[in-house]
Design a protein around this motif. Structure first.
Motif, mmCIF file in Angstrom:
data_model
loop_
_atom_site.group_PDB
_atom_site.id
_atom_site.type_symbol
_atom_site.label_atom_id
_atom_site.label_comp_id
_atom_site.label_asym_id
_atom_site.label_seq_id
_atom_site.Cartn_x
_atom_site.Cartn_y
_atom_site.Cartn_z
ATOM 1 N N LEU A 138 -13.680 13.114 4.949
ATOM 2 C CA LEU A 138 -12.348 13.724 5.031
ATOM 3 C C LEU A 138 -11.869 13.927 6.464
ATOM 4 N N LYS A 139 -12.731 14.311 7.350
ATOM 5 C CA LYS A 139 -12.330 14.602 8.724
ATOM 6 C C LYS A 139 -11.768 13.367 9.418
ATOM 7 N N ALA A 140 -12.318 12.211 9.089
ATOM 8 C CA ALA A 140 -11.910 10.976 9.770
ATOM 9 C C ALA A 140 -10.693 10.328 9.112
ATOM 10 N N TYR A 141 -10.344 10.750 7.904
ATOM 11 C CA TYR A 141 -9.239 10.107 7.190
ATOM 12 C C TYR A 141 -7.903 10.582 7.779
ATOM 13 N N THR A 142 -7.087 9.652 8.260
ATOM 14 C CA THR A 142 -5.871 10.036 8.981
ATOM 15 C C THR A 142 -4.601 9.963 8.142
ATOM 16 N N SER A 143 -4.671 9.355 6.977
ATOM 17 C CA SER A 143 -3.501 9.263 6.095
ATOM 18 C C SER A 143 -2.298 8.625 6.791
ATOM 19 N N LYS A 144 -2.563 7.587 7.553
ATOM 20 C CA LYS A 144 -1.473 6.868 8.228
ATOM 21 C C LYS A 144 -0.998 5.708 7.354
ATOM 22 N N PRO A 145 0.267 5.354 7.449
ATOM 23 C CA PRO A 145 0.760 4.201 6.683
ATOM 24 C C PRO A 145 0.378 2.899 7.384
ATOM 25 N N SER A 146 0.366 1.820 6.638
ATOM 26 C CA SER A 146 0.216 0.481 7.218
ATOM 27 C C SER A 146 1.319 -0.385 6.620
ATOM 28 N N LYS A 147 1.490 -1.572 7.154
ATOM 29 C CA LYS A 147 2.593 -2.433 6.727
ATOM 30 C C LYS A 147 2.540 -2.683 5.213
ATOM 31 N N GLY A 148 3.602 -2.282 4.531
ATOM 32 C CA GLY A 148 3.661 -2.476 3.081
ATOM 33 C C GLY A 148 2.907 -1.425 2.291
ATOM 34 N N HIS A 149 2.316 -0.467 2.980
ATOM 35 C CA HIS A 149 1.534 0.561 2.302
ATOM 36 C C HIS A 149 1.918 1.950 2.830
ATOM 37 N N PRO A 150 3.024 2.487 2.345
ATOM 38 C CA PRO A 150 3.408 3.828 2.778
ATOM 39 C C PRO A 150 2.413 4.869 2.273
ATOM 40 N N VAL A 151 2.460 6.047 2.893
ATOM 41 C CA VAL A 151 1.587 7.140 2.465
ATOM 42 C C VAL A 151 2.073 7.659 1.109
ATOM 43 N N VAL A 152 1.174 7.741 0.147
ATOM 44 C CA VAL A 152 1.551 8.253 -1.178
ATOM 45 C C VAL A 152 1.686 9.769 -1.092
ATOM 46 N N GLY A 153 2.849 10.249 -1.459
ATOM 47 C CA GLY A 153 3.089 11.682 -1.411
ATOM 48 C C GLY A 153 4.267 12.051 -2.285
ATOM 49 N N TYR A 154 4.795 13.247 -2.052
ATOM 50 C CA TYR A 154 6.015 13.656 -2.732
ATOM 51 C C TYR A 154 6.709 14.677 -1.845
ATOM 52 N N GLY A 155 7.928 14.363 -1.469
ATOM 53 C CA GLY A 155 8.698 15.253 -0.623
ATOM 54 C C GLY A 155 10.060 14.642 -0.422
ATOM 55 N N PRO A 156 10.853 15.178 0.466
ATOM 56 C CA PRO A 156 12.174 14.584 0.707
ATOM 57 C C PRO A 156 12.094 13.192 1.327
ATOM 58 N N TYR A 157 10.989 12.904 1.989
ATOM 59 C CA TYR A 157 10.826 11.601 2.626
ATOM 60 C C TYR A 157 9.435 11.026 2.335
ATOM 61 N N VAL A 158 9.309 9.705 2.530
ATOM 62 C CA VAL A 158 8.038 8.989 2.413
ATOM 63 C C VAL A 158 7.717 8.406 3.787
ATOM 64 N N LEU A 159 6.496 8.646 4.250
ATOM 65 C CA LEU A 159 6.079 8.119 5.553
ATOM 66 C C LEU A 159 5.747 6.635 5.411
ATOM 67 N N THR A 160 6.566 5.794 6.079
ATOM 68 C CA THR A 160 6.402 4.352 5.919
ATOM 69 C C THR A 160 5.933 3.648 7.188
ATOM 70 N N GLY A 161 6.111 4.266 8.336
ATOM 71 C CA GLY A 161 5.725 3.612 9.579
ATOM 72 C C GLY A 161 5.270 4.621 10.620
ATOM 73 N N PHE A 162 4.415 4.170 11.511
ATOM 74 C CA PHE A 162 3.898 5.080 12.535
ATOM 75 C C PHE A 162 3.348 4.299 13.715
ATOM 76 N N ASN A 163 3.656 4.770 14.924
ATOM 77 C CA ASN A 163 2.862 4.397 16.089
ATOM 78 C C ASN A 163 2.645 5.669 16.890
ATOM 79 N N THR A 164 2.148 5.572 18.061
ATOM 80 C CA THR A 164 1.746 6.790 18.766
ATOM 81 C C THR A 164 2.913 7.644 19.222
ATOM 82 N N THR A 165 4.128 7.105 19.230
ATOM 83 C CA THR A 165 5.261 7.884 19.734
ATOM 84 C C THR A 165 6.313 8.226 18.678
#
Length: 559
Positions: A138-165
């Motif tokens: 669990l500690k190492a799992y970052t829950s980051k999205p990858s291309k074509g694989h957004p983070v599964v969740g539920y809220g007003p938005y879905v996290l679809t992309g990420f880089n360091t900034t």
């Protein structure tokens, strides 16, 4: 930003995004009060120990799987039983005895004792079918999205992309509290505060939530940009060592025993011109301190009445010290008649905080005028707090912010957080200990009637105010700016001083709308939020309704 794992994340930049993509039973509405989210309603048992939540029907995670009470129970049980899962939010479940999911739309919490603030402390809920395979690591799992694989969740938005900034989020058109008006939200992080301001000027970002006073004033007359002040969520003050003791009453530390005299502390309070600090240190962008809970939370805030209020009065301070047996010597410094020792105290300040240094330039001559010598000792954040815990201090600069529920902030003034005799285990902020205060603290924890609870909390603040161990110097406004030529963003109305109510990030990000499309339900325009990494965002912008409390830190400790 390094992770969007809500179990281990502490930082504002990550938590701001996490609050958009993982749901909770309740959330903080635009008035910073708990409101229905996954739960549509709730009831409590007659003994106040059992909370039953009715969930909204037919909820689904972003991958189409059902979102049920089983997911909520699994999340709560994980935090209650797994040390890593409890990293960020373990304190929120400390009083929970058990949880249950008797059916898909019902969730039950049983607490060990009555807990009036339970609705403020909803955990971010994750989908069991995604996260159960990551528990072992669990500690190492970052829950980051990858291309074509957004983070599964539920809220007003879905996290679809990420880089360091920056993080890219797409609107959830089926969000139960209403679809966001923007299709895309981008939260961008800058390596400097000036870079974030420049991005606002050029229109690269539409909102910047943390400005310095200089930046705030410089942006005031910029076309298309509206600067605004938010009511304070924190305070800056001084702590006066009243005689550091352990839980058993054993004296510890090197604090000057003269400060145990309440008359000396009272004289110090009269010797401080708080309004001048607001004017000179904050450029007027704040208010003079008094009550322990900042004015951003009017439901809990307290102010002394005119007869009780301690105002700047050096003649009064002199009178108090004269009558208490501390005559002035030929050098203008007072001495203790009983011991012959001078009233000379150490003033610990944060070495990298310009406001602390500025405040000290006023405190030193003000105290000298009433016969007290201050020796300024700049210290790193860690050194200052190490000294605090050991009682090796006389007077310290301090600051805290709080979220909508003040329980934690109030707790650090109870006798129960004094250290053990070995100096370990304490979390006290000023070695304050008053049995009556403790009784009221315990009482407010059981008061489900929020009006009655607020009355109790105000009584607690009255006690703190009269003790003069924690002297609130000022509450600093939160300074922000938004491209009002492009987006409607703020909620509420400014008061006569131009200060808006404390804004709810979750509410504002969800309800922001393009100016040109106010009447439409959505827009293809993206909402770009800019945050300068080095800018102070003191509170931990937690997932929806987390406890938001943090001691003021240095720049290096932020983000």
């Amino acid at each position: 930003m390094t992770t969007f794992n809500p179990f281990v994340s502490y930082y504002d930049g990550e938590l701001n995004v996490i609050s958009m993509i993982f749901p909770a039973l309740t959330y903080s509405d635009k008035n910073n009060e708990p409101a229905p989210y996954l739960a549509s309603k709730w009831t409590t048992s007659s003994d106040g120990l059992t909370w039953t939540f009715d969930l909204r029907p037919n909820l689904k995670w972003s991958d189409g799987q059902p979102l049920t009470s089983s997911d909520i129970a699994w999340t709560y049980n994980l935090v209650m039983t797994n040390t890593v899962a409890a990293t960020a939010n373990g304190t929120l479940v400390a009083n929970i005895a058990s949880v249950a999911a008797p059916n898909a739309n019902t969730f039950v919490i049983k607490t060990k004792s009555k807990q009036a603030n339970l609705l403020y402390e909803s955990l971010p809920v994750v989908p069991e079918h995604i996260w159960k395979s990551h528990v072992a690591n669990l500690k190492a799992y970052t829950s980051k999205p990858s291309k074509g694989h957004p983070v599964v969740g539920y809220g007003p938005y879905v996290l679809t992309g990420f880089n360091t900034t920056y993080a890219t989020l797409q609107a959830n058109k089926n969000f139960v509290l209403g679809a966001p008006k923007y299709d895309t939200l981008i939260s961008q992080y800058f390596s400097s505060t000036d870079a974030a301001v420049n991005a606002l000027k050029t229109g690269q970002v539409l909102q910047n939530g943390s400005l310095t006073a200089t930046q705030y004033n410089a942006l005031k007359n910029t076309a298309g940009i509206t600067t605004y002040r938010q009511a304070p969520s924190g305070w800056t003050g001084i702590e006066i060592n009243p005689g550091a003791k352990t839980k058993s009453g054993k004296r510890i530390g090197t604090g000057n025993p003269i400060l145990a005299d309440p008359q000396v502390r009272k004289a110090i309070a009269y010797g401080i011109d708080k309004q001048t600090l607001v004017t000179k240190v904050l450029d007027g962008l704040g208010e003079a301190g008094a009550g322990y809970i900042p004015s951003g939370y009017p439901q809990w805030a307290w102010q002394p009445d005119a007869a009780q209020k301690i105002s700047f009065d050096q003649a009064k301070a002199d009178q108090i010290l004269d009558q208490a047996g501390y005559p002035k010597g030929a050098n203008g410094i007072r001495t203790d008649k009983k011991t012959g020792k001078p009233l000379e105290f150490r003033l610990g300040i944060h070495s990298d905080d310009s406001n602390d240094a500025a405040i000290a330039t006023y405190l030193v001559p003000w105290m000298k005028a009433i016969g007290i010598q201050l020796k300024v000792q700049p210290m790193s954040f860690s050194q200052l707090n190490d000294n605090l815990a050991k009682g090796d201090w006389d007077i310290l600069m301090d600051g805290w912010s709080t979220g909508p529920d003040p329980t934690y902030l109030l707790s650090i003034q109870t006798c129960g957080v004094l250290p053990n005799d070995n100096g370990q285990g304490g979390n006290t902020d000023a070695f304050f200990c008053d049995p009556t205060y403790d009784q009221l603290y315990a009482k407010q924890q059981t008061q489900f009637d929020q009006s009655a609870r607020a009355d109790t909390i105000r009584q607690m603040q009255n006690i703190l105010y009269n003790a003069d161990v924690d002297i609130m110097l000022y509450y600093k406004d939160q300074l922000s700016a938004v491209r009002t030529d492009k987006v409607t963003y703020m909620t509420g109305k400014a008061n006569a001083q131009g200060v808006f109510p404390l804004q709810s990030l979750f509410y504002n990000w969800t309800h922001a709308a393009p100016v040109a499309a106010k009447s439409t339900q959505s827009s293809n325009t993206g909402l770009f939020i800019g945050i300068g990494i080095a800018i102070v965002v003191i509170v931990v912008g937690g997932a929806t309704a987390l406890i938001l409390v943090r001691r003021r830190r240095t720049a290096a400790d932020r983000e």
